[in-house]
Design an enzyme around this catalytic site. Structure first.
Site, mmCIF file in Angstrom:
data_model
loop_
_atom_site.group_PDB
_atom_site.id
_atom_site.type_symbol
_atom_site.label_atom_id
_atom_site.label_comp_id
_atom_site.label_asym_id
_atom_site.label_seq_id
_atom_site.Cartn_x
_atom_site.Cartn_y
_atom_site.Cartn_z
ATOM 1 N N ASN A 147 8.810 -15.238 11.973
ATOM 2 C CA ASN A 147 8.282 -16.847 11.931
ATOM 3 C C ASN A 147 6.849 -16.861 11.517
ATOM 4 O O ASN A 147 6.178 -15.640 11.474
ATOM 5 C CB ASN A 147 8.541 -17.394 13.372
ATOM 6 C CG ASN A 147 10.018 -17.885 13.642
ATOM 7 O OD1 ASN A 147 10.992 -18.157 12.763
ATOM 8 N ND2 ASN A 147 10.292 -18.215 14.796
ATOM 9 N N HIS A 202 17.916 -22.351 11.641
ATOM 10 C CA HIS A 202 17.435 -21.769 10.382
ATOM 11 C C HIS A 202 18.386 -22.140 9.137
ATOM 12 O O HIS A 202 18.551 -21.475 8.312
ATOM 13 C CB HIS A 202 16.959 -20.487 10.162
ATOM 14 C CG HIS A 202 15.937 -19.898 11.383
ATOM 15 N ND1 HIS A 202 14.588 -19.736 11.048
ATOM 16 C CD2 HIS A 202 16.004 -19.893 12.610
ATOM 17 C CE1 HIS A 202 13.778 -19.771 11.835
ATOM 18 N NE2 HIS A 202 14.569 -19.683 12.835
#
Ligand code: HEM
Length: 508
Positions: A136, A63
């Site tokens: 997510n 990420h």
């Protein structure tokens, strides 16, 4: 004379050294005459170069690419029957939030349009400490065993020798770990290429436990439903995007007053329901069907403020699923339990041991404890004794509940890696046959084929096709035809009855 013009300053800021001493005339380096060497006495110049060489901090191991914004959370519905978290104890109650959106595998400079999950991390600054939701944009995850996570990520990062992304590595891992097929299929529809960062929903994937003041709990999955709907791109549209289109879109929408907003909703299950549920509720590769477990609205998140400084307010933000408040507890989901260690540990390395004291991470609730010192301690708690003293003792605030009822874990320590059974193919099959329309199916096939065709190993291709065939033979055959390889038989797995049943209380 300075070589660069000095413009009139809007905020009357005066140029200084890092110690606050004004620098006269300009920021040049001192030297002997116009052609002589530079001077070691020139602290200002040395400081400038030394600081420059230390500007980069480690990027997040996953990420790494992202965008952020600030806003607020507001309670819209009463859920005090489920949780005693102070945050929820009044309709209309608000708390400040910081949100970071991200892609997963690419480096900090990679493209916003890659085919993979989008992260949405939310830090809610409640009166009883920070509550982080590290979600997510899809309701399920690829794996359910934390031991697999580093290997899973490695298989999607760069090859150790070529330093290139590698289709063989990618499909090799997924074909050997078929529990990932649900998420793989979602990723290979257009949902795998959202139209930027703020046009998707976000999901906890794990079950948490909401605990009320009597110590009774329910398992909860949290859903953030985008009030403006979800927008996705086709593979061709995604390929045409500027690499930073997601960051730009978010920033410009907020500047223009088009604030992204989300309805926070929950699905709940009692422990009795959980034991009778067809799937293990501690398995993040599974959804809870909405028909049986409908969404209950809780609140709203609105993003109405751009960061003033990206590095300070987004790059240095440290989110963790372990940052919880009284009234919300982790479930025993092993993936969640692994994350509870992994995030603060990564942040101690990435930002330093006192990362929690950085402004973006510091809670609005006052901090008092016995942690002291370490690099960059900016809030070292003054003269308060660093132990439980009789001079200035700290009080303890009891939780409304003593302990959470029902869950009792007994058993020998065992090395546990989940097994794949027929259960793992039911939800992907329903996705293929009941949820997707013909266009979604065509996109899924061309997106899988477009990538799987690059794998060099015939064995890996065949193994991955056998996983698709275990979902649906027609799906696998269409992919095989598209990449010009022989059709295969379904992967053989254990029957559904062999799956370990979820039990929340075990008595000897
Ligand atoms: C055992 C499984 C997992 C491990 C070990 C893991 C580990 C990590 C680590 C080390 C980071 C970087 C943290 C930092 O440097 O600040 C990260 C970031 C992140 N992970 Fe995970 N992860 C796991 C599973 C998941 C799951 C299941 C989700 C979503 C449901 C998720 C969502 C995220 C998000 C959104 C970020 C970015 C946080 C940010 O914006 O700063 N991860 N993960």
């Amino acid at each position: 004379m300075p070589s660069q013009a000095v413009f009139e300053s809007k905020d009357k800021a005066v140029y200084t050294t890092s110690t606050g001493a004004p620098v006269s005339k300009h920021y040049a380096a001192q030297r002997i005459g116009h052609f002589g060497p530079l001077l070691l006495q020139d602290f200002h110049h040395l400081d400038v170069l030394a600081h420059f060489g230390r500007e980069r901090i480690p990027e997040r191991v996953v990420h790494a690419k992202g965008a952020g914004a600030h806003g607020y959370f507001e309670v819209t519905h009463d859920i005090t029957d489920l949780t005693c978290a102070a945050l929820f104890d009044g309709i209309g109650k608000k708390a400040l939030v910081t949100v970071r959106f991200s892609t997963v595998v690419g480096e900090a400079g990679s493209s916003d349009s890659s085919r993979e999950p989008r992260g949405m991390s939310i830090k809610i600054k409640t009166e009883e400490g920070n509550l982080d939701w590290v979600f997510n944009h899809t309701p399920v995850f690829f794996i359910r065993d934390p031991a697999k996570f580093p290997a899973f990520v490695h298989s999607q990062k760069r090859d150790p020798q070529t330093h290139l992304k590698d289709a063989d590595m990618f499909w090799d891992f997924l074909s050997q770990n078929p529990e990932s097929i649900h998420q793989v299929m979602i990723m290979c529809t257009d949902h795998g290429t959202p139209a930027g960062y703020h046009h998707s929903n976000a999901y906890s994937a794990h079950a948490f436990k909401f605990v009320n003041s009597q110590g009774q709990f329910v398992y909860v999955k949290i859903h953030l439903i985008n009030d403006n709907g979800c927008k996705t791109l086709t593979a061709a549209e995604a390929a045409r995007q500027d690499p930073d289109f997601g960051i730009k879109d978010l920033f410009e929408d907020i500047q223009a007053g088009k604030y992204p907003s989300y309805t926070v909703s929950i699905q709940t299950m009692t422990s009795e329901e959980a034991e009778n549920f067809r799937y293990n509720i501690l398995d993040a590769t599974k959804i809870w069907p909405h028909a049986e477990y409908p969404l209950r609205p809780v609140g709203k998140i609105v993003l109405n403020k751009n960061p003033e400084n990206y590095f300070a307010e987004v790059e240095q933000a440290a989110f963790s699923p372990s940052h919880l408040v009284s009234g919300i507890e982790p479930s025993a989901d092993p993936l969640l339990q692994g994350r509870i260690f992994a995030y603060p540990d990564a942040q101690r390395y990435r930002l330093g041991v006192n990362y929690g004291q950085l402004a973006v991470n510091a809670p609005v609730a006052p901090i008092a404890n016995f942690q002291r010192d370490g690099f960059m301690a900016v809030n070292n708690q003054g003269c308060r004794p660093a132990y439980q003293s009789s001079i200035l003792p700290l009080q303890y605030k009891a939780k409304p509940y003593e302990h959470v009822e029902h869950e009792v874990f007994l058993g020998a320590a065992l090395a546990d890696l989940s097994e794949v059974t027929e259960l793992d193919f039911e939800q992907p099959r329903a996705l293929w046959s009941r949820v997707l329309n013909d266009q979604d199916r065509a996109h899924l096939i061309s997106n899988v084929a477009g990538h799987l065709v690059s794998a060099k190993s015939a064995e890996i291709k065949a193994r991955m096709l056998s996983v698709f065939a275990a979902v649906d033979q027609g799906l696998a055959d269409r992919i095989a035809d598209a990449i010009g390889v022989p059709r295969v038989q379904p992967l053989k797995v254990k029957p559904a009855e062999d799956a370990v049943r979820f039990r929340s209380s075990v008595t000897a």
